[in-house]
Design a protein around this motif. Structure first.
Motif, mmCIF file in Angstrom:
data_model
loop_
_atom_site.group_PDB
_atom_site.id
_atom_site.type_symbol
_atom_site.label_atom_id
_atom_site.label_comp_id
_atom_site.label_asym_id
_atom_site.label_seq_id
_atom_site.Cartn_x
_atom_site.Cartn_y
_atom_site.Cartn_z
ATOM 1 N N VAL A 58 0.854 -1.189 0.000
ATOM 2 C CA VAL A 58 0.000 0.000 0.000
ATOM 3 C C VAL A 58 0.896 1.247 0.000
ATOM 4 O O VAL A 58 1.733 1.422 0.876
ATOM 5 N N ALA A 59 0.710 2.078 -1.036
ATOM 6 C CA ALA A 59 1.533 3.277 -1.177
ATOM 7 C C ALA A 59 0.793 4.551 -0.791
ATOM 8 O O ALA A 59 1.428 5.565 -0.492
ATOM 9 N N TRP A 60 -0.537 4.494 -0.787
ATOM 10 C CA TRP A 60 -1.306 5.714 -0.502
ATOM 11 C C TRP A 60 -2.730 5.310 -0.157
ATOM 12 O O TRP A 60 -3.262 4.330 -0.698
ATOM 13 N N ILE A 61 -3.379 6.083 0.737
ATOM 14 C CA ILE A 61 -4.779 5.875 1.102
ATOM 15 C C ILE A 61 -5.439 7.239 1.209
ATOM 16 O O ILE A 61 -4.895 8.151 1.836
ATOM 17 N N GLY A 62 -6.602 7.385 0.602
ATOM 18 C CA GLY A 62 -7.291 8.671 0.733
ATOM 19 C C GLY A 62 -8.493 8.777 -0.172
ATOM 20 O O GLY A 62 -8.952 7.797 -0.782
ATOM 21 N N HIS A 63 -9.017 9.986 -0.275
ATOM 22 C CA HIS A 63 -10.156 10.264 -1.143
ATOM 23 C C HIS A 63 -9.677 10.250 -2.595
ATOM 24 O O HIS A 63 -8.614 10.813 -2.907
ATOM 25 N N PRO A 64 -10.418 9.620 -3.504
ATOM 26 C CA PRO A 64 -9.978 9.551 -4.903
ATOM 27 C C PRO A 64 -9.804 10.914 -5.553
ATOM 28 O O PRO A 64 -9.081 11.050 -6.541
ATOM 29 N N GLY A 65 -10.444 11.936 -4.992
ATOM 30 C CA GLY A 65 -10.263 13.270 -5.531
ATOM 31 C C GLY A 65 -8.848 13.787 -5.385
ATOM 32 O O GLY A 65 -8.422 14.685 -6.117
ATOM 33 N N GLY A 66 -8.081 13.203 -4.458
ATOM 34 C CA GLY A 66 -6.706 13.635 -4.248
ATOM 35 C C GLY A 66 -5.672 12.629 -4.692
ATOM 36 O O GLY A 66 -4.509 12.699 -4.275
ATOM 37 N N ILE A 67 -6.065 11.704 -5.552
ATOM 38 C CA ILE A 67 -5.181 10.589 -5.896
ATOM 39 C C ILE A 67 -4.239 10.888 -7.054
ATOM 40 O O ILE A 67 -3.236 10.196 -7.241
ATOM 41 N N GLU A 68 -4.534 11.902 -7.838
ATOM 42 C CA GLU A 68 -3.814 12.128 -9.090
ATOM 43 C C GLU A 68 -2.306 12.270 -8.902
ATOM 44 O O GLU A 68 -1.519 11.576 -9.562
ATOM 45 N N GLU A 69 -1.884 13.139 -8.022
ATOM 46 C CA GLU A 69 -0.450 13.390 -7.834
ATOM 47 C C GLU A 69 0.282 12.193 -7.249
ATOM 48 O O GLU A 69 1.326 11.789 -7.791
ATOM 49 N N PRO A 70 -0.198 11.599 -6.133
ATOM 50 C CA PRO A 70 0.532 10.437 -5.612
ATOM 51 C C PRO A 70 0.551 9.266 -6.594
ATOM 52 O O PRO A 70 1.545 8.532 -6.653
ATOM 53 N N LEU A 71 -0.507 9.093 -7.376
ATOM 54 C CA LEU A 71 -0.529 8.005 -8.352
ATOM 55 C C LEU A 71 0.537 8.232 -9.416
ATOM 56 O O LEU A 71 1.251 7.280 -9.801
ATOM 57 N N ALA A 72 0.657 9.461 -9.893
ATOM 58 C CA ALA A 72 1.687 9.768 -10.897
ATOM 59 C C ALA A 72 3.079 9.490 -10.339
ATOM 60 O O ALA A 72 3.952 8.963 -11.044
#
Length: 394
Positions: free
Chosen positions: A230-244
Protein backbone atom coordinates in the motif's frame (compact mmCIF):
# COMPACT_ATOMS: atom_id res chain seq x y z
CA UNK A 1 19.21 25.16 20.92
CA UNK A 2 17.56 28.54 21.27
CA UNK A 3 19.70 31.58 22.10
CA UNK A 4 19.68 31.87 25.89
CA UNK A 5 18.08 34.96 27.41
CA UNK A 6 19.09 35.01 31.10
CA UNK A 7 16.71 36.43 33.66
CA UNK A 8 17.78 39.81 35.01
CA UNK A 9 17.37 38.91 38.67
CA UNK A 10 19.35 36.28 40.61
CA UNK A 11 17.46 33.16 41.56
CA UNK A 12 17.23 31.88 45.11
CA UNK A 13 17.29 28.16 46.03
CA UNK A 14 14.50 26.23 44.30
CA UNK A 15 12.51 23.06 44.77
CA UNK A 16 11.64 20.61 42.03
CA UNK A 17 8.66 18.33 41.72
CA UNK A 18 7.97 15.58 39.21
CA UNK A 19 4.41 15.57 37.96
CA UNK A 20 2.48 13.34 35.59
CA UNK A 21 0.89 15.14 32.65
CA UNK A 22 -2.85 14.32 32.77
CA UNK A 23 -3.23 14.72 29.02
CA UNK A 24 -0.26 12.66 27.97
CA UNK A 25 1.23 10.33 30.60
CA UNK A 26 4.80 11.53 30.29
CA UNK A 27 7.11 12.93 32.95
CA UNK A 28 7.15 16.71 33.21
CA UNK A 29 9.60 18.75 35.33
CA UNK A 30 7.94 21.62 37.16
CA UNK A 31 10.60 23.94 38.59
CA UNK A 32 9.36 26.34 41.28
CA UNK A 33 11.50 29.20 42.56
CA UNK A 34 11.44 32.64 44.21
CA UNK A 35 13.11 35.69 42.68
CA UNK A 36 14.69 38.66 44.46
CA UNK A 37 11.31 40.35 44.64
CA UNK A 38 10.09 37.28 46.54
CA UNK A 39 7.66 36.41 43.76
CA UNK A 40 6.85 32.72 43.37
CA UNK A 41 7.44 31.55 39.80
CA UNK A 42 7.50 28.22 38.01
CA UNK A 43 8.38 26.66 34.66
CA UNK A 44 7.50 23.32 33.09
CA UNK A 45 9.87 21.19 31.07
CA UNK A 46 8.95 17.93 29.23
CA UNK A 47 11.09 15.12 30.61
CA UNK A 48 11.88 13.81 27.14
CA UNK A 49 13.58 17.13 26.39
CA UNK A 50 15.92 16.93 29.38
CA UNK A 51 19.28 15.37 30.02
CA UNK A 52 19.93 15.08 33.73
CA UNK A 53 23.18 14.77 35.62
CA UNK A 54 22.70 14.68 39.42
CA UNK A 55 25.67 14.51 41.78
CA UNK A 56 24.18 16.34 44.78
CA UNK A 57 20.86 17.21 46.30
CA UNK A 58 20.65 20.93 47.20
CA UNK A 59 20.08 22.92 44.02
CA UNK A 60 20.19 26.54 42.94
CA UNK A 61 18.73 27.49 39.56
CA UNK A 62 19.92 29.81 36.84
CA UNK A 63 17.26 29.98 34.14
CA UNK A 64 17.45 30.97 30.50
CA UNK A 65 14.68 31.09 27.89
CA UNK A 66 15.62 27.80 26.30
CA UNK A 67 18.34 26.50 28.59
CA UNK A 68 18.36 25.63 32.27
CA UNK A 69 21.51 25.07 34.32
CA UNK A 70 21.28 23.75 37.87
CA UNK A 71 24.16 24.20 40.29
CA UNK A 72 24.48 23.27 43.96
CA UNK A 73 25.56 25.56 46.74
CA UNK A 74 29.37 26.05 46.97
CA UNK A 75 30.04 23.20 49.38
CA UNK A 76 28.63 20.65 46.91
CA UNK A 77 29.81 19.36 43.58
CA UNK A 78 28.36 20.82 40.40
CA UNK A 79 25.06 19.51 39.13
CA UNK A 80 23.66 20.31 35.68
CA UNK A 81 20.40 19.86 33.82
CA UNK A 82 20.57 20.55 30.10
CA UNK A 83 17.40 21.40 28.23
CA UNK A 84 17.85 21.19 24.47
CA UNK A 85 14.54 22.93 23.84
CA UNK A 86 12.11 23.52 26.67
CA UNK A 87 9.22 24.35 24.35
CA UNK A 88 6.36 21.82 24.45
CA UNK A 89 5.51 19.85 21.33
CA UNK A 90 2.14 19.02 19.84
CA UNK A 91 2.60 15.45 21.08
CA UNK A 92 2.82 16.74 24.64
CA UNK A 93 -0.78 17.91 24.31
CA UNK A 94 -2.43 15.37 22.01
CA UNK A 95 -0.21 12.29 22.33
CA UNK A 96 1.61 10.34 19.65
CA UNK A 97 -0.07 9.75 16.30
CA UNK A 98 -1.25 6.13 16.24
CA UNK A 99 -1.19 4.61 12.78
CA UNK A 100 -3.91 2.14 11.80
CA UNK A 101 -3.08 -1.54 11.29
CA UNK A 102 -3.31 -1.18 7.50
CA UNK A 103 -1.38 1.81 6.29
CA UNK A 104 1.23 3.08 3.87
CA UNK A 105 3.99 0.48 3.76
CA UNK A 106 1.68 -2.41 4.70
CA UNK A 107 1.34 -5.45 2.50
CA UNK A 108 -1.94 -5.09 0.62
CA UNK A 109 -4.60 -7.60 1.70
CA UNK A 110 -5.87 -10.09 -0.85
CA UNK A 111 -8.85 -9.25 -3.01
CA UNK A 112 -12.05 -11.00 -1.93
CA UNK A 113 -14.49 -10.58 -4.81
CA UNK A 114 -17.86 -12.27 -5.30
CA UNK A 115 -18.10 -11.20 -8.95
CA UNK A 116 -16.38 -8.88 -11.38
CA UNK A 117 -19.19 -6.86 -12.97
CA UNK A 118 -17.16 -5.03 -15.59
CA UNK A 119 -13.65 -5.33 -17.02
CA UNK A 120 -11.09 -8.08 -16.62
CA UNK A 121 -10.97 -10.16 -13.46
CA UNK A 122 -8.04 -9.62 -11.10
CA UNK A 123 -6.66 -12.41 -8.93
CA UNK A 124 -3.45 -11.72 -7.05
CA UNK A 125 -1.58 -8.46 -7.35
CA UNK A 126 1.02 -8.98 -10.07
CA UNK A 127 4.65 -8.00 -9.60
CA UNK A 128 5.41 -4.70 -11.32
CA UNK A 129 1.75 -3.76 -11.78
CA UNK A 130 0.26 -0.73 -10.03
CA UNK A 131 -3.34 -0.97 -8.83
CA UNK A 132 -5.95 1.43 -7.50
CA UNK A 133 -8.57 -0.27 -5.31
CA UNK A 134 -11.48 2.14 -4.81
CA UNK A 135 -14.49 1.58 -2.58
CA UNK A 136 -17.98 2.85 -3.37
CA UNK A 137 -21.74 2.25 -3.00
CA UNK A 138 -24.75 3.09 -5.14
CA UNK A 139 -26.28 5.32 -2.45
CA UNK A 140 -23.12 7.41 -2.05
CA UNK A 141 -23.41 10.67 -3.99
CA UNK A 142 -19.70 11.59 -3.77
CA UNK A 143 -18.83 8.08 -4.97
CA UNK A 144 -21.00 8.44 -8.07
CA UNK A 145 -19.57 11.91 -8.70
CA UNK A 146 -16.03 10.45 -8.65
CA UNK A 147 -16.69 7.85 -11.39
CA UNK A 148 -15.74 10.11 -14.35
CA UNK A 149 -12.51 11.23 -12.65
CA UNK A 150 -11.45 7.63 -12.06
CA UNK A 151 -12.30 6.78 -15.67
CA UNK A 152 -10.16 9.66 -16.90
CA UNK A 153 -7.23 8.50 -14.78
CA UNK A 154 -7.63 4.93 -16.07
CA UNK A 155 -7.52 6.22 -19.64
CA UNK A 156 -4.52 8.44 -18.87
CA UNK A 157 -2.41 5.67 -17.31
CA UNK A 158 -3.58 2.82 -19.50
CA UNK A 159 -2.01 -0.54 -18.75
CA UNK A 160 0.39 0.99 -16.21
CA UNK A 161 -2.44 1.10 -13.65
CA UNK A 162 -5.40 -1.21 -13.05
CA UNK A 163 -8.39 0.52 -11.45
CA UNK A 164 -10.79 -1.68 -9.51
CA UNK A 165 -13.98 -0.17 -8.14
CA UNK A 166 -15.24 -2.42 -5.34
CA UNK A 167 -18.81 -2.11 -4.12
CA UNK A 168 -19.07 -2.15 -0.28
CA UNK A 169 -21.57 -1.17 2.40
CA UNK A 170 -24.42 -1.61 -0.06
CA UNK A 171 -26.99 -2.61 2.57
CA UNK A 172 -28.17 -5.71 0.70
CA UNK A 173 -27.35 -8.89 2.61
CA UNK A 174 -28.51 -11.29 -0.11
CA UNK A 175 -25.44 -11.70 -2.33
CA UNK A 176 -27.41 -12.69 -5.43
CA UNK A 177 -29.75 -9.71 -5.18
CA UNK A 178 -26.83 -7.43 -4.48
CA UNK A 179 -24.96 -8.57 -7.60
CA UNK A 180 -28.07 -8.10 -9.73
CA UNK A 181 -28.53 -4.61 -8.33
CA UNK A 182 -24.91 -3.62 -9.03
CA UNK A 183 -24.99 -5.11 -12.53
CA UNK A 184 -28.00 -2.97 -13.39
CA UNK A 185 -26.50 0.13 -11.79
CA UNK A 186 -23.12 -0.23 -13.56
CA UNK A 187 -24.84 -0.81 -16.93
CA UNK A 188 -26.72 2.48 -16.46
CA UNK A 189 -23.47 4.33 -15.75
CA UNK A 190 -22.02 3.43 -19.14
CA UNK A 191 -18.70 5.15 -19.89
CA UNK A 192 -18.78 6.96 -16.55
CA UNK A 193 -17.30 3.76 -15.11
CA UNK A 194 -14.64 2.86 -17.69
CA UNK A 195 -12.61 0.59 -15.45
CA UNK A 196 -12.94 -2.75 -13.66
CA UNK A 197 -15.90 -2.93 -11.29
CA UNK A 198 -16.54 -5.65 -8.71
CA UNK A 199 -18.77 -6.67 -5.81
CA UNK A 200 -17.05 -7.79 -2.61
CA UNK A 201 -17.54 -11.30 -1.23
CA UNK A 202 -19.90 -10.68 1.68
CA UNK A 203 -18.20 -7.99 3.75
CA UNK A 204 -14.67 -9.29 3.24
CA UNK A 205 -13.25 -6.25 1.44
CA UNK A 206 -14.70 -3.82 3.95
CA UNK A 207 -13.47 -5.99 6.82
CA UNK A 208 -9.98 -6.58 5.45
CA UNK A 209 -9.29 -3.18 3.88
CA UNK A 210 -11.52 -0.39 5.14
CA UNK A 211 -11.74 -1.30 8.83
CA UNK A 212 -8.04 -1.96 9.53
CA UNK A 213 -7.15 1.18 7.57
CA UNK A 214 -9.53 3.21 9.80
CA UNK A 215 -11.45 4.38 6.74
CA UNK A 216 -14.93 5.23 7.96
CA UNK A 217 -16.30 6.85 4.82
CA UNK A 218 -16.52 6.39 1.08
CA UNK A 219 -15.33 6.97 -1.53
CA UNK A 220 -11.94 5.77 -0.40
CA UNK A 221 -9.03 4.64 -2.56
CA UNK A 222 -5.86 2.63 -2.02
CA UNK A 223 -2.84 2.71 -4.32
CA UNK A 224 -1.01 -0.63 -4.39
CA UNK A 225 2.49 -0.40 -5.88
CA UNK A 226 4.34 -2.89 -8.05
CA UNK A 227 5.51 -4.79 -4.97
CA UNK A 228 2.01 -5.35 -3.62
CA UNK A 229 2.49 -2.73 -0.92
CA UNK A 230 0.00 0.00 0.00
CA UNK A 231 1.53 3.28 -1.18
CA UNK A 232 -1.31 5.71 -0.50
CA UNK A 233 -4.78 5.87 1.10
CA UNK A 234 -7.29 8.67 0.73
CA UNK A 235 -10.16 10.26 -1.14
CA UNK A 236 -9.98 9.55 -4.90
CA UNK A 237 -10.26 13.27 -5.53
CA UNK A 238 -6.71 13.64 -4.25
CA UNK A 239 -5.18 10.59 -5.90
CA UNK A 240 -3.81 12.13 -9.09
CA UNK A 241 -0.45 13.39 -7.83
CA UNK A 242 0.53 10.44 -5.61
CA UNK A 243 -0.53 8.01 -8.35
CA UNK A 244 1.69 9.77 -10.90
CA UNK A 245 4.60 9.57 -8.44
CA UNK A 246 4.03 5.85 -7.82
CA UNK A 247 3.88 5.09 -11.55
CA UNK A 248 7.04 7.13 -12.17
CA UNK A 249 8.84 5.46 -9.28
CA UNK A 250 9.22 8.77 -7.45
CA UNK A 251 6.92 8.07 -4.53
CA UNK A 252 8.59 8.28 -1.11
CA UNK A 253 6.61 6.08 1.34
CA UNK A 254 8.62 7.25 4.35
CA UNK A 255 7.78 10.87 3.59
CA UNK A 256 4.14 9.88 3.04
CA UNK A 257 4.00 8.19 6.45
CA UNK A 258 5.51 11.25 8.14
CA UNK A 259 3.03 13.49 6.36
CA UNK A 260 0.18 11.25 7.46
CA UNK A 261 1.39 11.34 11.07
CA UNK A 262 1.60 15.11 10.89
CA UNK A 263 -1.94 15.31 9.53
CA UNK A 264 -3.17 13.07 12.35
CA UNK A 265 -1.54 15.31 14.92
CA UNK A 266 -3.05 18.39 13.30
CA UNK A 267 -6.48 16.77 13.26
CA UNK A 268 -6.20 15.81 16.93
CA UNK A 269 -5.00 19.31 17.77
CA UNK A 270 -7.97 20.92 16.04
CA UNK A 271 -10.33 18.64 17.92
CA UNK A 272 -8.75 19.79 21.17
CA UNK A 273 -8.95 23.43 20.10
CA UNK A 274 -12.59 23.06 19.15
CA UNK A 275 -13.48 21.54 22.50
CA UNK A 276 -11.56 24.19 24.46
CA UNK A 277 -13.01 27.17 22.64
CA UNK A 278 -16.48 25.70 22.88
CA UNK A 279 -16.46 24.78 26.56
CA UNK A 280 -13.87 27.18 27.97
CA UNK A 281 -11.95 24.29 29.54
CA UNK A 282 -8.21 24.06 28.89
CA UNK A 283 -7.89 27.50 27.29
CA UNK A 284 -4.23 27.88 28.32
CA UNK A 285 -3.32 24.57 26.68
CA UNK A 286 -5.40 25.49 23.63
CA UNK A 287 -3.49 28.74 23.23
CA UNK A 288 -0.19 26.86 23.31
CA UNK A 289 -1.50 24.31 20.83
CA UNK A 290 -2.53 27.13 18.50
CA UNK A 291 0.94 28.66 18.77
CA UNK A 292 2.60 25.34 17.89
CA UNK A 293 0.30 24.84 14.91
CA UNK A 294 1.03 28.34 13.64
CA UNK A 295 4.80 28.09 14.10
CA UNK A 296 5.52 24.49 13.14
CA UNK A 297 2.70 23.02 11.08
CA UNK A 298 0.55 25.60 9.28
CA UNK A 299 2.82 28.56 8.56
CA UNK A 300 2.38 27.93 4.83
CA UNK A 301 -1.31 26.97 5.02
CA UNK A 302 -3.61 30.04 4.88
CA UNK A 303 -6.77 27.92 5.25
CA UNK A 304 -5.49 26.27 8.42
CA UNK A 305 -4.36 29.58 9.89
CA UNK A 306 -7.75 31.07 9.09
CA UNK A 307 -9.48 28.15 10.82
CA UNK A 308 -7.49 28.78 14.00
CA UNK A 309 -8.16 32.51 13.98
CA UNK A 310 -11.87 32.15 13.26
CA UNK A 311 -12.28 29.50 15.96
CA UNK A 312 -10.73 31.80 18.55
CA UNK A 313 -12.33 35.09 17.54
CA UNK A 314 -15.84 33.64 17.33
CA UNK A 315 -15.59 31.72 20.60
CA UNK A 316 -18.05 32.75 23.29
CA UNK A 317 -16.43 30.57 25.94
CA UNK A 318 -15.51 32.07 29.27
CA UNK A 319 -11.79 32.60 29.66
CA UNK A 320 -11.07 33.57 26.06
CA UNK A 321 -9.46 36.99 26.10
CA UNK A 322 -6.63 39.23 24.98
CA UNK A 323 -3.92 36.57 24.96
CA UNK A 324 -5.98 34.28 22.72
CA UNK A 325 -7.06 37.13 20.43
CA UNK A 326 -3.40 38.07 19.90
CA UNK A 327 -2.68 34.52 18.81
CA UNK A 328 -5.62 34.68 16.40
CA UNK A 329 -4.43 38.01 15.03
CA UNK A 330 -0.94 36.64 14.41
CA UNK A 331 -2.31 33.56 12.65
CA UNK A 332 -4.59 35.43 10.28
CA UNK A 333 -1.97 38.10 9.57
CA UNK A 334 0.36 35.38 8.29
CA UNK A 335 -2.48 33.93 6.18
CA UNK A 336 -3.23 37.33 4.65
CA UNK A 337 0.46 37.90 3.88
CA UNK A 338 0.61 34.54 2.11
CA UNK A 339 -2.37 35.50 -0.05
CA UNK A 340 -1.15 39.09 -0.63
CA UNK A 341 -4.16 40.51 1.20
CA UNK A 342 -6.46 39.59 -1.68
CA UNK A 343 -8.67 36.87 -0.20
CA UNK A 344 -11.87 38.49 1.04
CA UNK A 345 -12.72 35.63 3.41
CA UNK A 346 -9.33 35.92 5.12
CA UNK A 347 -9.63 39.70 5.31
CA UNK A 348 -12.99 39.22 7.03
CA UNK A 349 -11.29 37.12 9.72
CA UNK A 350 -8.41 39.58 9.98
CA UNK A 351 -10.82 42.45 10.56
CA UNK A 352 -12.54 40.51 13.33
CA UNK A 353 -9.18 39.70 14.96
CA UNK A 354 -8.19 43.37 14.77
CA UNK A 355 -11.49 44.34 16.38
CA UNK A 356 -11.05 41.77 19.15
CA UNK A 357 -7.57 43.11 19.91
CA UNK A 358 -8.93 46.65 20.20
CA UNK A 359 -7.98 48.13 16.82
CA UNK A 360 -11.29 49.38 15.41
CA UNK A 361 -9.62 51.50 12.70
CA UNK A 362 -7.80 48.46 11.32
CA UNK A 363 -10.96 46.37 11.56
CA UNK A 364 -13.01 48.90 9.58
CA UNK A 365 -10.28 49.27 6.94
CA UNK A 366 -9.96 45.58 6.18
CA UNK A 367 -13.65 44.73 6.52
CA UNK A 368 -14.32 47.42 3.91
CA UNK A 369 -11.68 45.82 1.68
CA UNK A 370 -13.24 42.39 2.21
CA UNK A 371 -16.58 43.80 1.03
CA UNK A 372 -14.94 45.23 -2.08
CA UNK A 373 -13.41 41.86 -2.98
CA UNK A 374 -16.32 39.59 -2.08
CA UNK A 375 -18.31 38.28 -5.09
CA UNK A 376 -21.51 40.27 -5.54
CA UNK A 377 -23.52 37.13 -6.29
CA UNK A 378 -22.73 35.71 -2.84
CA UNK A 379 -25.49 37.70 -1.16
CA UNK A 380 -25.34 35.79 2.14
CA UNK A 381 -21.65 36.53 2.52
CA UNK A 382 -22.17 40.19 1.62
CA UNK A 383 -24.89 40.49 4.23
CA UNK A 384 -22.66 38.98 6.94
CA UNK A 385 -19.73 41.22 5.97
CA UNK A 386 -21.91 44.32 6.09
CA UNK A 387 -23.26 43.30 9.48
CA UNK A 388 -19.80 42.97 10.99
CA UNK A 389 -18.67 46.25 9.42
CA UNK A 390 -21.63 48.03 11.02
CA UNK A 391 -20.64 46.53 14.37
CA UNK A 392 -17.07 47.82 14.02
CA UNK A 393 -18.32 51.31 13.09
CA UNK A 394 -20.55 51.69 16.15
Amino acid sequence: MRSPKPLLTPIYPITTELLTNSVNPKRIWTVSYTDTNHEHLSRRFPMKRMKQIFTASTLTLALCAGTAALAVEPEYKEVAVEVADASPTLEDFVGQAKLPDLFIGSKAPQLAIAKFIKGESVGDFEKGQVYVVEFWATWCGPCVAAFPHLSELQAEHGEAVRFIGVNVWEGEENQTKRIEKIESFVADQGDRMSYTVAVEDGTAMADNWMTPAAQNGIPAAFIVDGNGVVAWIGHPGGIEEPLADVVAGNFDPSAAVEEAKSNMLISAAFQKLGMAFQTGEGIDDARQIADILINEYLSEEPAGLNAIAWMITTSEAEGVGEAEYKVAHRAIAIACEKTEWKDWSLLDTYALAAFKTGNKTEAIKWQTKALELAPAENKNAIEELEGRLAEYQE
